[in-house]
Scaffold this motif. Structure first.
Motif, PDB file in Angstrom:
ATOM      1  N   VAL A 269      21.188  39.861  94.654  1.00 23.52           N
ATOM      2  CA  VAL A 269      22.519  39.296  94.891  1.00 23.52           C
ATOM      3  C   VAL A 269      23.572  40.348  94.541  1.00 23.52           C
ATOM      4  O   VAL A 269      23.328  41.243  93.728  1.00 23.52           O
ATOM      5  CB  VAL A 269      22.750  38.012  94.065  1.00 23.52           C
ATOM      6  CG1 VAL A 269      21.801  36.905  94.497  1.00 23.52           C
ATOM      7  CG2 VAL A 269      22.575  38.288  92.572  1.00 23.52           C
ATOM      8  N   ASN A 270      24.732  40.215  95.162  1.00 25.22           N
ATOM      9  CA  ASN A 270      25.868  41.090  94.874  1.00 25.22           C
ATOM     10  C   ASN A 270      26.924  40.295  94.115  1.00 25.22           C
ATOM     11  O   ASN A 270      27.282  39.182  94.530  1.00 25.22           O
ATOM     12  CB  ASN A 270      26.463  41.663  96.167  1.00 25.22           C
ATOM     13  CG  ASN A 270      25.515  42.637  96.840  1.00 25.22           C
ATOM     14  OD1 ASN A 270      24.820  43.403  96.177  1.00 25.22           O
ATOM     15  ND2 ASN A 270      25.474  42.617  98.171  1.00 25.22           N
TER      16      ASN A 270
ATOM     17  N   THR B 128      36.608  42.124  83.594  1.00 22.59           N
ATOM     18  CA  THR B 128      35.383  42.896  83.374  1.00 22.59           C
ATOM     19  C   THR B 128      35.576  44.346  83.785  1.00 22.59           C
ATOM     20  O   THR B 128      35.055  45.262  83.138  1.00 22.59           O
ATOM     21  CB  THR B 128      34.219  42.270  84.163  1.00 22.59           C
ATOM     22  OG1 THR B 128      34.083  40.888  83.805  1.00 22.59           O
ATOM     23  CG2 THR B 128      32.917  42.986  83.874  1.00 22.59           C
ATOM     24  N   ARG B 129      36.343  44.581  84.873  1.00 22.32           N
ATOM     25  CA  ARG B 129      36.576  45.952  85.330  1.00 22.32           C
ATOM     26  C   ARG B 129      37.401  46.744  84.323  1.00 22.32           C
ATOM     27  O   ARG B 129      37.322  47.966  84.275  1.00 22.32           O
ATOM     28  CB  ARG B 129      37.294  45.940  86.687  1.00 22.32           C
ATOM     29  CG  ARG B 129      36.463  45.344  87.814  1.00 22.32           C
ATOM     30  CD  ARG B 129      37.006  45.762  89.154  1.00 22.32           C
ATOM     31  NE  ARG B 129      38.374  45.356  89.377  1.00 22.32           N
ATOM     32  CZ  ARG B 129      38.750  44.229  89.972  1.00 22.32           C
ATOM     33  NH1 ARG B 129      37.823  43.383  90.418  1.00 22.32           N
ATOM     34  NH2 ARG B 129      40.022  43.949  90.143  1.00 22.32           N
ATOM     35  N   LYS B 130      38.184  46.040  83.519  1.00 20.45           N
ATOM     36  CA  LYS B 130      38.995  46.704  82.493  1.00 20.45           C
ATOM     37  C   LYS B 130      38.252  46.719  81.161  1.00 20.45           C
ATOM     38  O   LYS B 130      38.775  46.297  80.132  1.00 20.45           O
ATOM     39  CB  LYS B 130      40.346  45.991  82.344  1.00 20.45           C
ATOM     40  CG  LYS B 130      41.245  46.151  83.558  1.00 20.45           C
ATOM     41  CD  LYS B 130      42.603  45.510  83.326  1.00 20.45           C
ATOM     42  CE  LYS B 130      43.544  45.754  84.496  1.00 20.45           C
ATOM     43  NZ  LYS B 130      44.884  45.133  84.267  1.00 20.45           N
ATOM     44  N   ASN B 131      37.018  47.178  81.196  1.00 21.06           N
ATOM     45  CA  ASN B 131      36.169  47.334  80.004  1.00 21.06           C
ATOM     46  C   ASN B 131      35.897  45.998  79.322  1.00 21.06           C
ATOM     47  O   ASN B 131      35.765  45.929  78.088  1.00 21.06           O
ATOM     48  CB  ASN B 131      36.805  48.313  79.001  1.00 21.06           C
ATOM     49  CG  ASN B 131      35.763  49.140  78.273  1.00 21.06           C
ATOM     50  OD1 ASN B 131      34.647  49.289  78.747  1.00 21.06           O
ATOM     51  ND2 ASN B 131      36.124  49.655  77.115  1.00 21.06           N
ATOM     52  N   GLY B 132      35.777  44.937  80.126  1.00 25.06           N
ATOM     53  CA  GLY B 132      35.485  43.617  79.588  1.00 25.06           C
ATOM     54  C   GLY B 132      34.014  43.278  79.724  1.00 25.06           C
ATOM     55  O   GLY B 132      33.176  44.107  80.072  1.00 25.06           O
ATOM     56  N   THR B 133      33.672  42.010  79.465  1.00 27.00           N
ATOM     57  CA  THR B 133      32.284  41.540  79.512  1.00 27.00           C
ATOM     58  C   THR B 133      32.123  40.482  80.591  1.00 27.00           C
ATOM     59  O   THR B 133      33.105  39.931  81.107  1.00 27.00           O
ATOM     60  CB  THR B 133      31.845  40.966  78.158  1.00 27.00           C
ATOM     61  OG1 THR B 133      32.743  39.896  77.800  1.00 27.00           O
ATOM     62  CG2 THR B 133      31.880  42.020  77.078  1.00 27.00           C
TER      63      THR B 133
ATOM     64  N   THR C 101      34.249  47.160  92.157  1.00 28.18           N
ATOM     65  CA  THR C 101      34.568  45.769  92.505  1.00 28.18           C
ATOM     66  C   THR C 101      33.316  44.918  92.712  1.00 28.18           C
ATOM     67  O   THR C 101      33.343  43.711  92.482  1.00 28.18           O
ATOM     68  CB  THR C 101      35.412  45.724  93.785  1.00 28.18           C
ATOM     69  OG1 THR C 101      34.704  46.378  94.845  1.00 28.18           O
ATOM     70  CG2 THR C 101      36.762  46.414  93.554  1.00 28.18           C
ATOM     71  N   GLU C 102      32.213  45.540  93.158  1.00 28.66           N
ATOM     72  CA  GLU C 102      30.990  44.778  93.442  1.00 28.66           C
ATOM     73  C   GLU C 102      29.778  45.543  92.903  1.00 28.66           C
ATOM     74  O   GLU C 102      29.678  46.769  93.063  1.00 28.66           O
ATOM     75  CB  GLU C 102      30.845  44.551  94.946  1.00 28.66           C
ATOM     76  CG  GLU C 102      29.792  43.510  95.305  1.00 28.66           C
ATOM     77  CD  GLU C 102      29.786  43.201  96.801  1.00 28.66           C
ATOM     78  OE1 GLU C 102      30.327  42.144  97.199  1.00 28.66           O
ATOM     79  OE2 GLU C 102      29.251  44.034  97.553  1.00 28.66           O
ATOM     80  N   VAL C 103      28.874  44.810  92.254  1.00 24.33           N
ATOM     81  CA  VAL C 103      27.678  45.425  91.660  1.00 24.33           C
ATOM     82  C   VAL C 103      26.452  44.612  92.066  1.00 24.33           C
ATOM     83  O   VAL C 103      26.536  43.399  92.287  1.00 24.33           O
ATOM     84  CB  VAL C 103      27.790  45.485  90.125  1.00 24.33           C
ATOM     85  CG1 VAL C 103      28.835  46.488  89.688  1.00 24.33           C
ATOM     86  CG2 VAL C 103      28.086  44.116  89.549  1.00 24.33           C
ATOM     87  N   PRO C 104      25.284  45.260  92.150  1.00 20.86           N
ATOM     88  CA  PRO C 104      24.058  44.534  92.509  1.00 20.86           C
ATOM     89  C   PRO C 104      23.401  43.916  91.275  1.00 20.86           C
ATOM     90  O   PRO C 104      23.551  44.403  90.155  1.00 20.86           O
ATOM     91  CB  PRO C 104      23.176  45.632  93.106  1.00 20.86           C
ATOM     92  CG  PRO C 104      23.596  46.876  92.378  1.00 20.86           C
ATOM     93  CD  PRO C 104      25.065  46.716  92.093  1.00 20.86           C
ATOM     94  N   LEU C 105      22.665  42.850  91.498  1.00 17.83           N
ATOM     95  CA  LEU C 105      21.915  42.196  90.429  1.00 17.83           C
ATOM     96  C   LEU C 105      20.586  41.695  90.992  1.00 17.83           C
ATOM     97  O   LEU C 105      20.561  40.985  92.003  1.00 17.83           O
ATOM     98  CB  LEU C 105      22.708  41.022  89.834  1.00 17.83           C
ATOM     99  CG  LEU C 105      22.004  40.236  88.720  1.00 17.83           C
ATOM    100  CD1 LEU C 105      21.782  41.119  87.504  1.00 17.83           C
ATOM    101  CD2 LEU C 105      22.797  38.981  88.346  1.00 17.83           C
TER     102      LEU C 105
END
Length: 511
Positions: free
Chosen positions: A64-65, A72-77, A206-210
């Motif tokens: 999934v993407n 999260t992009r700003k060094n968040g979780t 902006t988008e990461v795989p999982l």
């Protein structure tokens, strides 16, 4: 170990003291996975996977993407919430649902950029791309590209009076008449999260795989995995980083269970022989007063090679589990060099003065053989090391000039280090003797050499290090041949300068 793997079942399943499995009724279940910026899903959640016809006994893997939130992009979780609930019912409304929350991000130091050292333009571009305040000493958020889920498929009946403490925190029960029923045991495998699977997150990501994978797990393996996972967490509380604990995870994740058992068995003997070799080696050099028959250049090389390997591991930010023993070994080798060259340090204020001891006739003869052997080796060794360093400078990218120097040196140590064992063989050949060698320490190290051969097949390691394990075997066999070829002569001085044929000094006493 047996107590961890084995769980005592309830003897009478119809007894009120037993806790029966919910899966016995064969319910229709559904698997749902959500993401949220908070553990309790406050502020919203997003569905990323839904398995409506969820079969517990069928393993699967889904790609999934994930669209990362701005926080999260700003060094968040970002967290994942995994639900197993009744099919057709929302997990937020199902009272008989089980869920686990896990973190999809972790904080690590970013990997320093590698550039071509002889291409100035690339180096300048890399410096321009680095923003101020984003140095390599500041941890940044990394994405975990794998999420591994497990459910215990056994229909095990627990005894309420003998319920294991490790399973208790995963057990969710409800009252069904007079009987107690427990819901499916859902487990998120954190040990499968390896450093090699991490992906750095920045403001442009902006988008990461999982990859979401599911498989069944036995109750015994679940309990063992819980204990191992708790052990890794305890190390992190003591200050170990994600990269430090990754070495321990590799042992359990990347190794077959049978190989894992063999590894523990072999490692026990490795630790024993390491201790005995260390003890005898220190004892030998502590009493050593003469370098007759000993290659001083080989001692100097071992000192240089251990320091280079330690600096290389330090530059690569290797785990403390590997770095600390390498540092201790370097200190011991420096002490050996001080003993071999009879160095005395005299302090005049804050300025040290080094005094070198004089060699006798026998030591000078050994030194001549040692120098002759090194002369022959230099014709082969120096061109190969210099050629390899120049090739790496042209075709390989490094973080800095220091990194290139250390990598070139350690490659020379791995590739040609065994050549520096040869001068000692040459000295033995010229003197026709091996009585001057520390054979007790040598034999313990030899046993460890063969144990390292076993580790070379079991443990993941660099190819150069694996080849280094096997090359030592060849030199060791030559040493054994020399031991057989030159039998012990009791009239010859041993390593402590004592001859067994000498009469003891002192006054004669009449009995």
């Amino acid at each position: 170990m047996y107590g961890i793997v084995y769980t005592k079942p309830c003897e009478d399943p119809k007894s009120d003291n037993c806790i029966s499995p919910y899966l016995t009724a064969k319910p229709r279940l559904q698997l749902s996975v959500y993401t949220s910026v908070k553990q309790n899903a406050e502020g919203g959640h997003i569905l990323i996977l839904r398995e409506e016809d969820f079969d517990l006994h069928s393993k699967f893997e889904r790609q999934v993407n994930i669209t990362l939130p701005k926080k999260t992009r700003k060094n968040g979780t970002l967290f994942a919430m995994v639900f197993v609930h009744q099919a057709g019912v929302s997990p937020w409304q199902d009272q008989r649902q089980v869920h686990q929350v896990t973190q999809l991000t972790t904080y690590m130091l970013p990997k320093p950029p590698e550039v071509s050292l002889i291409a100035g333009e690339e180096e300048q571009k890399a410096k321009e791309q680095q923003k101020p305040g984003t140095g390599a000493d500041r941890p940044v958020s990394h994405w975990r590209t794998r999420l591994t889920l497990n459910i215990v498929s056994e229909e095990f009946v627990f005894d309420r009076s003998a319920l294991p403490a490790d399973v208790h925190r995963y057990l969710r029960v409800y009252q069904n008449g007079k009987k107690m029923v427990y819901l499916p045991l859902l487990f998120v495998d954190e040990l499968s999260n390896r450093v090699k699977d991490l992906m750095e997150i920045n403001s442009t990501t902006t988008e990461v795989p999982l990859t979401i994978s599911y498989d069944t797990i036995s109750l015994g393996r679940l309990r063992f995995w819980i204990h191992m996972q708790d052990a890794v967490y305890s190390l992190q509380h003591f200050g170990f980083t994600e990269k430090d604990t990754d070495e321990i995870k590799a042992i359990f994740v990347d190794t077959n269970l049978y190989f894992l058992g063999l590894t523990f068995f072999v490692a026990t003997f490795h630790l024993l022989f390491d201790f005995l070799a260390f003890k005898n080696d220190i004892s030998f050099w502590k009493q050593k007063k003469s370098m007759v028959g000993m290659s001083s250049k080989a001692v100097l090389w071992r000192c240089f090679s251990t320091i280079v390997i330690f600096l290389y591991l330090l530059d690569e930010q290797t785990s403390l589990l590997v770095l600390i023993p390498a540092g201790v070994g370097s200190i011991i080798e420096v002490w050996k060099v001080k003993k071999a060259f009879k160095i005395q340090i005299i302090w005049k204020g804050l300025r040290p003065t080094f005094l070198f001891g004089k060699s006798d006739e026998s030591e000078r003869r050994t030194e001549e053989y040692d120098t002759l052997a090194m002369k022959y080796l230099s014709y082969l060794l120096y061109p190969l090391c210099i050629g390899g360093a120049v090739y790496a400078l042209v075709y390989v990218k490094y973080k800095s000039w220091y990194s290139w120097l250390i990598n070139s040196s350690v490659n020379g140590v791995y590739a040609f280090g065994f050549l520096f064992m040869l001068p000692q063989l040459f000295v033995n050949y010229k003197l026709k003797s091996v009585a001057h060698l520390p054979w007790k320490a040598f034999m313990y190290k030899a046993f460890n050499t063969f144990i390292d051969d076993v580790f070379a097949f079991i443990i993941t390691m660099p190819t150069s290090h694996r080849l280094a394990c096997f090359r030592d075997d060849v030199v060791f066999l030559v040493y054994l041949y020399q031991r057989w070829l030159y039998p012990v002569d009791k009239s010859r001085m041993n390593e402590y300068g004592v001859s067994f044929d000498e009469k003891p000094k002192g006054k004669n006493h009449k009995d």
